[in-house]
Design a protein around this motif. Structure first.
Motif, PDB file in Angstrom:
ATOM      1  N   UNK A  44     -62.608 -33.014  18.298  1.00  0.00           N
ATOM      2  CA  UNK A  44     -62.574 -32.929  16.842  1.00  0.00           C
ATOM      3  C   UNK A  44     -62.251 -31.506  16.397  1.00  0.00           C
ATOM      4  N   UNK A  45     -62.757 -30.536  17.115  1.00  0.00           N
ATOM      5  CA  UNK A  45     -62.478 -29.137  16.791  1.00  0.00           C
ATOM      6  C   UNK A  45     -61.007 -28.823  16.937  1.00  0.00           C
ATOM      7  N   UNK A  46     -60.400 -29.301  18.004  1.00  0.00           N
ATOM      8  CA  UNK A  46     -58.967 -29.075  18.229  1.00  0.00           C
ATOM      9  C   UNK A  46     -58.141 -29.833  17.196  1.00  0.00           C
ATOM     10  N   UNK A  47     -58.542 -31.066  16.911  1.00  0.00           N
ATOM     11  CA  UNK A  47     -57.791 -31.881  15.964  1.00  0.00           C
ATOM     12  C   UNK A  47     -57.923 -31.385  14.539  1.00  0.00           C
ATOM     13  N   UNK A  48     -59.040 -30.766  14.210  1.00  0.00           N
ATOM     14  CA  UNK A  48     -59.285 -30.322  12.843  1.00  0.00           C
ATOM     15  C   UNK A  48     -58.919 -28.864  12.615  1.00  0.00           C
ATOM     16  N   UNK A  49     -58.542 -28.146  13.657  1.00  0.00           N
ATOM     17  CA  UNK A  49     -58.212 -26.736  13.468  1.00  0.00           C
ATOM     18  C   UNK A  49     -56.995 -26.580  12.565  1.00  0.00           C
ATOM     19  N   UNK A  50     -56.105 -27.553  12.589  1.00  0.00           N
ATOM     20  CA  UNK A  50     -54.941 -27.475  11.717  1.00  0.00           C
ATOM     21  C   UNK A  50     -55.117 -28.279  10.438  1.00  0.00           C
ATOM     22  N   UNK A  51     -56.166 -29.129  10.388  1.00  0.00           N
ATOM     23  CA  UNK A  51     -56.365 -30.012   9.236  1.00  0.00           C
ATOM     24  C   UNK A  51     -57.429 -29.514   8.271  1.00  0.00           C
ATOM     25  N   UNK A  52     -58.279 -28.608   8.687  1.00  0.00           N
ATOM     26  CA  UNK A  52     -59.343 -28.131   7.800  1.00  0.00           C
ATOM     27  C   UNK A  52     -60.701 -28.301   8.427  1.00  0.00           C
TER      28      UNK A  52
END
Length: 81
Positions: A44-52
């Motif tokens: 989730x951290x990797x996936x959300x680093x670009x999403x917020x």
């Protein structure tokens, strides 16, 4: 009376052995849960680093898992004198 005492002693030994087996299984499951939670957080951290920001659901999940693991950390030791 001695036969009854022997029978109860054997039952007690069986229960203690089963309790130890279940405690070990619970510890393994807890370790697996912690590893999976860590993996989920990383993903989730990797996936959300670009999403917020990370969703609040993961915080709720973490809180619930922590509450479960601390309340069941070692239930057998709490009954020992």
């Amino acid at each position: 009376m001695e036969r009854l005492n022997s029978k109860l002693h054997l039952q007690n030994c069986y229960i203690m052995k089963e309790n130890e087996r279940l405690r070990k299984k619970a510890q393994l499951l807890n370790q697996e849960n912690q590893a999976l939670l860590s993996e989920l957080k990383q993903k989730l951290g990797k996936g959300n680093s670009s999403k917020g920001n990370a969703p609040n659901d993961i915080l709720d999940l973490n809180l619930n898992l922590n509450l479960c693991s601390t309340s069941n950390a070692n239930p057998a030791n709490s009954s020992k004198p």
